[in-house]
Design a protein around this motif. Structure first.
Motif, PDB file in Angstrom:
ATOM      1  N   VAL A   1      -3.640 -63.783 -13.307  1.00  0.00           N
ATOM      2  CA  VAL A   1      -2.545 -63.934 -14.268  1.00  0.00           C
ATOM      3  C   VAL A   1      -1.281 -63.549 -13.521  1.00  0.00           C
ATOM      4  CG1 VAL A   1      -1.584 -63.223 -16.478  1.00  0.00           C
ATOM      5  CG2 VAL A   1      -4.065 -63.420 -16.208  1.00  0.00           C
ATOM      6  N   LEU A   2      -0.380 -64.507 -13.356  1.00  0.00           N
ATOM      7  CA  LEU A   2       0.704 -64.359 -12.377  1.00  0.00           C
ATOM      8  C   LEU A   2       2.078 -64.635 -12.988  1.00  0.00           C
ATOM      9  CD1 LEU A   2       1.684 -64.096  -9.415  1.00  0.00           C
ATOM     10  CD2 LEU A   2       1.028 -66.485  -9.085  1.00  0.00           C
ATOM     11  N   ASP A   3       2.945 -63.642 -12.921  1.00  0.00           N
ATOM     12  CA  ASP A   3       4.329 -63.819 -13.376  1.00  0.00           C
ATOM     13  C   ASP A   3       5.098 -64.643 -12.347  1.00  0.00           C
ATOM     14  OD1 ASP A   3       6.685 -63.504 -14.843  1.00  0.00           O
ATOM     15  OD2 ASP A   3       7.232 -61.685 -13.763  1.00  0.00           O
ATOM     16  N   ILE A   4       5.955 -65.540 -12.809  1.00  0.00           N
ATOM     17  CA  ILE A   4       6.726 -66.375 -11.887  1.00  0.00           C
ATOM     18  C   ILE A   4       7.951 -65.648 -11.358  1.00  0.00           C
ATOM     19  CG2 ILE A   4       8.239 -68.400 -11.751  1.00  0.00           C
ATOM     20  CD1 ILE A   4       6.255 -69.983 -13.268  1.00  0.00           C
ATOM     21  N   MET A   5       8.706 -65.021 -12.258  1.00  0.00           N
ATOM     22  CA  MET A   5       9.966 -64.387 -11.872  1.00  0.00           C
ATOM     23  C   MET A   5       9.728 -62.944 -11.437  1.00  0.00           C
ATOM     24  SD  MET A   5      12.175 -66.780 -12.234  1.00  0.00           S
ATOM     25  CE  MET A   5      13.734 -65.900 -12.228  1.00  0.00           C
ATOM     26  N   MET A   6       9.596 -62.740 -10.126  1.00  0.00           N
ATOM     27  CA  MET A   6       9.405 -61.392  -9.586  1.00  0.00           C
ATOM     28  C   MET A   6      10.324 -61.196  -8.386  1.00  0.00           C
ATOM     29  SD  MET A   6       5.252 -60.763  -9.665  1.00  0.00           S
ATOM     30  CE  MET A   6       4.899 -62.183  -8.619  1.00  0.00           C
ATOM     31  N   PRO A   7      10.755 -59.973  -8.155  1.00  0.00           N
ATOM     32  CA  PRO A   7      11.580 -59.718  -6.966  1.00  0.00           C
ATOM     33  C   PRO A   7      10.755 -59.859  -5.703  1.00  0.00           C
ATOM     34  CG  PRO A   7      10.974 -57.662  -8.044  1.00  0.00           C
ATOM     35  CD  PRO A   7      10.545 -58.763  -8.961  1.00  0.00           C
ATOM     36  N   GLY A   8      11.414 -60.136  -4.585  1.00  0.00           N
ATOM     37  CA  GLY A   8      10.694 -60.318  -3.336  1.00  0.00           C
ATOM     38  C   GLY A   8      10.048 -61.680  -3.296  1.00  0.00           C
ATOM     39  N   ILE A   9       8.755 -61.711  -3.140  1.00  0.00           N
ATOM     40  CA  ILE A   9       8.021 -62.972  -3.117  1.00  0.00           C
ATOM     41  C   ILE A   9       7.790 -63.444  -4.551  1.00  0.00           C
ATOM     42  CG2 ILE A   9       5.861 -61.669  -2.883  1.00  0.00           C
ATOM     43  CD1 ILE A   9       4.644 -64.080  -1.510  1.00  0.00           C
TER      44      ILE A   9
END
Length: 235
Positions: free
Chosen positions: A51-59
């Motif tokens: 389950v993966l958030d799209i908007m994240m800092p860094g990568i």
């Protein structure tokens, strides 16, 4: 419910904590990661869903998914604050299997997760259990599908497909020249009722599949588009 390991990659602590509590309450084993780099390190062969958030800092989540696809075909469910169709298409093209727009209800999140894991468990069981003593091959032109081991060869070279890409190709190959509407494909493969935005999901997966199996994806011969009707396996 089968025991499943879920990798949750989300930089928002409150969302991560809430989702973890929800999933653990349903019997899932949850591994948390606060960003993409940590998530990639915590991805293992035992991970059943990301389950993966799209908007994240860094990568970003998109880049993280692309890196996951280099080493694994584990299903990926995107969480995104963006509801534009173009943003969803980008996520699916990066290798995502489904997406959920924030803010979302826990009930919808849980339903999506259960649906993805149910489909993947059926696929994985087929992939690892012997049906007969000898492999069963389905051959159509340049395509050879081993239905015992869920492997695909194109022009005698094995091609690495995701679960949904494999299922799409297998369905089209099983019924050559039959025209499948987008709605028919979605409800047959994703096993969910078709809604307006489901069309993009099908088209993106067809586009990804073509890139892997066609000599010229811009002029597809294996998976043909029948304008106004749908798709079919070509001659």
């Amino acid at each position: 419910m089968e025991y499943s390991n879920i990798l949750l990659i989300e930089d928002d602590f409150a969302i991560r904590e809430g989702v973890r509590i929800l999933l653990e309450g349903e019997g899932y084993c949850v591994t948390e990661a606060e960003n993409g780099l940590v998530g990639l390190k915590r991805l293992t062969d035992e991970t059943n869903l990301v389950v993966l958030d799209i908007m994240m800092p860094g990568i970003s989540g998109i880049k993280t998914c692309e890196e996951i696809r280099k080493i694994s075909n584990v299903p990926v469910l995107f969480l995104t604050a963006k509801d534009q169709e173009s943003d969803k298409v980008i996520g699916l093209m990066a290798g995502g299997d489904d997406y959920l727009v924030k803010p979302f209800s826990y009930a919808e999140l849980l339903a999506r997760i259960k649906a993805i894991l149910r489909r993947h468990n059926v696929y994985d069981k087929t992939n690892h259990e012997e049906k007969t003593e000898f492999p069963e091959w389905l051959e159509r032109g340049d395509i050879k599908i081993n239905t015992t081991h869920n492997t695909v060869e194109v022009r005698e070279c094995e091609v690495d497909l995701t679960e949904m890409e494999y299922r799409l190709l297998l369905l089209l190959t099983e019924y050559p020249r039959k025209i499948f509407s987008v709605k028919n494909l979605y409800e047959s493969i994703w096993e969910e009722p078709f809604i307006y935005t489901s069309g993009n999901t099908v088209m993106v997966h067809i586009r990804r599949l073509r890139k892997k199996i066609e000599r010229d994806p811009q002029n597809p011969k294996i998976i043909e588009t029948v304008w106004g009707k749908g798709y079919r396996f070509g001659k």
